[in-house]
Design an enzyme around this catalytic site. Structure first.
Site, PDB file in Angstrom:
ATOM      1  CE  LYS A   1      -4.462  -1.636   1.510  1.00  0.00           C
ATOM      2  NZ  LYS A   1      -5.593  -1.546   2.418  1.00  0.00           N
TER       3      LYS A   1
ATOM      4  CE  LYS B   1      -5.307  -9.024  -2.252  1.00  0.00           C
ATOM      5  NZ  LYS B   1      -6.010  -8.811  -1.039  1.00  0.00           N
TER       6      LYS B   1
ATOM      7  CE  LYS C   1     -10.712  -2.520  -1.928  1.00  0.00           C
ATOM      8  NZ  LYS C   1     -10.891  -3.372  -0.790  1.00  0.00           N
TER       9      LYS C   1
HETATM   10  P1  ATP Z   1      -7.949  -5.178  -2.159  1.00  0.00           P
HETATM   11  O1  ATP Z   1      -8.917  -5.632  -3.189  1.00  0.00           O
HETATM   12  O2  ATP Z   1      -7.673  -3.714  -2.176  1.00  0.00           O
HETATM   13  O3  ATP Z   1      -6.715  -6.026  -2.101  1.00  0.00           O
HETATM   14  P2  ATP Z   1      -9.386  -6.692  -0.436  1.00  0.00           P
HETATM   15  O4  ATP Z   1     -10.477  -6.926  -1.347  1.00  0.00           O
HETATM   16  O5  ATP Z   1      -8.316  -7.709  -0.192  1.00  0.00           O
HETATM   17  O6  ATP Z   1      -8.666  -5.372  -0.780  1.00  0.00           O
HETATM   18  P3  ATP Z   1      -9.775  -6.754   2.309  1.00  0.00           P
HETATM   19  O7  ATP Z   1     -10.617  -5.955   3.241  1.00  0.00           O
HETATM   20  O8  ATP Z   1      -8.290  -6.567   2.423  1.00  0.00           O
HETATM   21  O9  ATP Z   1     -10.154  -6.390   0.898  1.00  0.00           O
HETATM   22  O10 ATP Z   1     -10.115  -8.319   2.443  1.00  0.00           O
HETATM   23  C1  ATP Z   1     -11.208  -8.820   3.155  1.00  0.00           C
HETATM   24  C2  ATP Z   1     -11.107 -10.303   3.328  1.00  0.00           C
HETATM   25  O11 ATP Z   1     -11.159 -10.962   2.060  1.00  0.00           O
HETATM   26  C3  ATP Z   1      -9.806 -10.772   3.966  1.00  0.00           C
HETATM   27  O12 ATP Z   1     -10.063 -11.849   4.829  1.00  0.00           O
HETATM   28  C4  ATP Z   1      -8.977 -11.196   2.811  1.00  0.00           C
HETATM   29  O13 ATP Z   1      -8.024 -12.160   3.181  1.00  0.00           O
HETATM   30  C5  ATP Z   1     -10.023 -11.781   1.871  1.00  0.00           C
HETATM   31  N1  ATP Z   1      -9.605 -11.662   0.478  1.00  0.00           N
HETATM   32  C6  ATP Z   1      -9.389 -10.519  -0.224  1.00  0.00           C
HETATM   33  N2  ATP Z   1      -9.017 -10.790  -1.487  1.00  0.00           N
HETATM   34  C7  ATP Z   1      -9.005 -12.139  -1.597  1.00  0.00           C
HETATM   35  C8  ATP Z   1      -8.712 -13.046  -2.666  1.00  0.00           C
HETATM   36  N3  ATP Z   1      -8.383 -12.616  -3.848  1.00  0.00           N
HETATM   37  N4  ATP Z   1      -8.807 -14.368  -2.418  1.00  0.00           N
HETATM   38  C9  ATP Z   1      -9.179 -14.833  -1.200  1.00  0.00           C
HETATM   39  N5  ATP Z   1      -9.461 -14.044  -0.153  1.00  0.00           N
HETATM   40  C10 ATP Z   1      -9.381 -12.705  -0.322  1.00  0.00           C
END
Ligand code: ATP
Ligand code: LTN
Length: 337
Positions: free
Chosen positions: A119, A201, A204
């Site tokens: 970040k 991964k 968003k």
């Molecule tokens: P960003 O999209 O900016 O990386 P994010 O979508 O990961 O953010 P978070 O609030 O960080 O949002 O994640 C919320 C939950 O979803 C956490 O438990 C995280 O581990 C899980 N998560 C997020 N992205 C993934 C993914 N691609 N695969 C599996 N689990 C995920």
């Protein structure tokens, strides 16, 4: 006679930042697992709004997304009668314990956090103190509720490990104040990769490879049809994350939404190319998301109900959080009021 007093349920807790719309990664990596375990555990799930401001947010969007996220939690199967659903900033104990844990976390530990490094690189104009010390607030989120398990996706494991180090350090000084939490990572879906770039991964921040829960069905269909697969000559549906990351990711998604094993999926698509497989995964995802989407829309029309859910959630959460915070204040040596 059943004695529930002597056998308290184990506790689960987790949160998601309302910094964007929920996507398939959030659902398969986290929320789906929460909903499936609501019966067995005493569960606390929250909207981590305080965490979102480590990156600049538009106030109106943050407010809207926080409530929408609550509606989506419920639509994904988290019954407010069985789970404590609340908004982090409604429970002031998070900020208070967060400050304390800042003082029991080392600069070196925080410097090693991958999410901070990522970040900080993405938001170079705003590398603020909160972004750096964010894992201490996350540790407070967790420890206030003395959970046994913290269900998260793979990317959050490092923060839960840091929380465990803080517990060891704090309890080493003051005795058994905090319960040692364990990360709870799903077998299928712990790390859903982006459809347009299966080496990173699903996130968003890369919308073309990300499937949002509230997205129109045509868009989901299109994203799956265009999903990046492999250029190998075989073009068969076979699980091999090293050599076939795109297809393996689609298999993971298909497995998570249908409950079928990789072997079963390979058999199902034997002799058929990606042209059949990719749309089939898309349809399975659409089927899974449809009821969630419909229920979310219905709930969003009932603002009074959502308000009653987060009010009751905050009350219950505060009660539990306050007990832990009192104990911590006492152990540290703060004068009791
Ligand atoms: P960003 O999209 O900016 O990386 P994010 O979508 O990961 O953010 P978070 O609030 O960080 O949002 O994640 C919320 C939950 O979803 C956490 O438990 C995280 O581990 C899980 N998560 C997020 N992205 C993934 C993914 N691609 N695969 C599996 N689990 C995920
Ligand atoms: N850091 C997490 C969100 C989060 C969380 C938590 C998860 C904040 N506090 C407590 C589990 C437990 C994230 O960025 N996904």
């Amino acid at each position: 006679m059943e004695n529930t007093e002597n056998t308290p349920k184990k506790v689960m807790l987790s949160g998601i930042q309302p910094s964007g719309d929920l996507h398939l990664g959030n659902y398969l990596g986290a929320i789906k697992n929460w909903a499936e375990r609501a019966e067995q555990y005493d569960c606390f799930y929250f909207m981590a709004d305080m965490h979102t401001i480590t990156v600049r947010q538009n106030p109106a969007d943050l407010r809207r997304r926080t409530v929408e996220q609550l509606a989506q939690y419920i639509a994904c199967g988290l019954d407010p009668e069985r789970n404590t659903l609340f908004i982090q900033s409604h429970v002031h104990q998070h900020a208070e314990l967060g400050w304390i844990l800042n003082c029991y976390t080392m600069f070196g530990e925080l410097s090693r956090m991958t999410q901070f490094k990522d970040k900080a690189a993405r938001h170079q104009e705003n590398v603020n103190g909160g972004l750096f010390t964010y894992p201490c607030l996350m540790a407070a989120d967790i420890l206030l509720y003395q959970p046994d398990y913290v269900p998260v996706g793979e990317d959050q494991k490092q923060h839960v490990e840091l929380t465990r180090n803080i517990v060891q350090r704090f309890n080493g000084i003051y005795g058994e104040v905090f319960k040692m939490p364990e990360p709870f990572i799903p077998k299928a879906g712990a790390r859903v990769m982006g459809l347009s770039a299966p080496d990173t991964k699903m996130s968003k921040s890369v919308p073309e490879g990300c499937v949002f829960l509230m997205e129109p069905e045509e868009d989901i269909r299109r994203k799956f049809k265009r999903a990046v697969t492999d250029s190998d000559t075989e073009r068969c549906v076979h699980y091999d994350p090293e050599r076939k990351p795109g297809v393996s990711n689609l298999m993971t998604i298909y497995s998570a939404v249908t409950g079928r094993s990789y072997d079963e999926i390979e058999k199902e698509f034997e002799g058929q190319g990606y042209g059949v497989f990719k749309p089939a995964v898309g349809e399975a995802v659409i089927e899974t998301l449809r009821p969630i989407r419909e229920e979310t829309r219905r709930l969003l029309k009932d603002k009074a109900y959502l308000e009653s859910v987060y009010r009751a959630g905050a009350e219950k959460a505060s009660y539990v959080a306050e007990k832990t915070l009192r104990k911590v204040y006492k152990k540290i040596g703060f004068v009791q009021r």
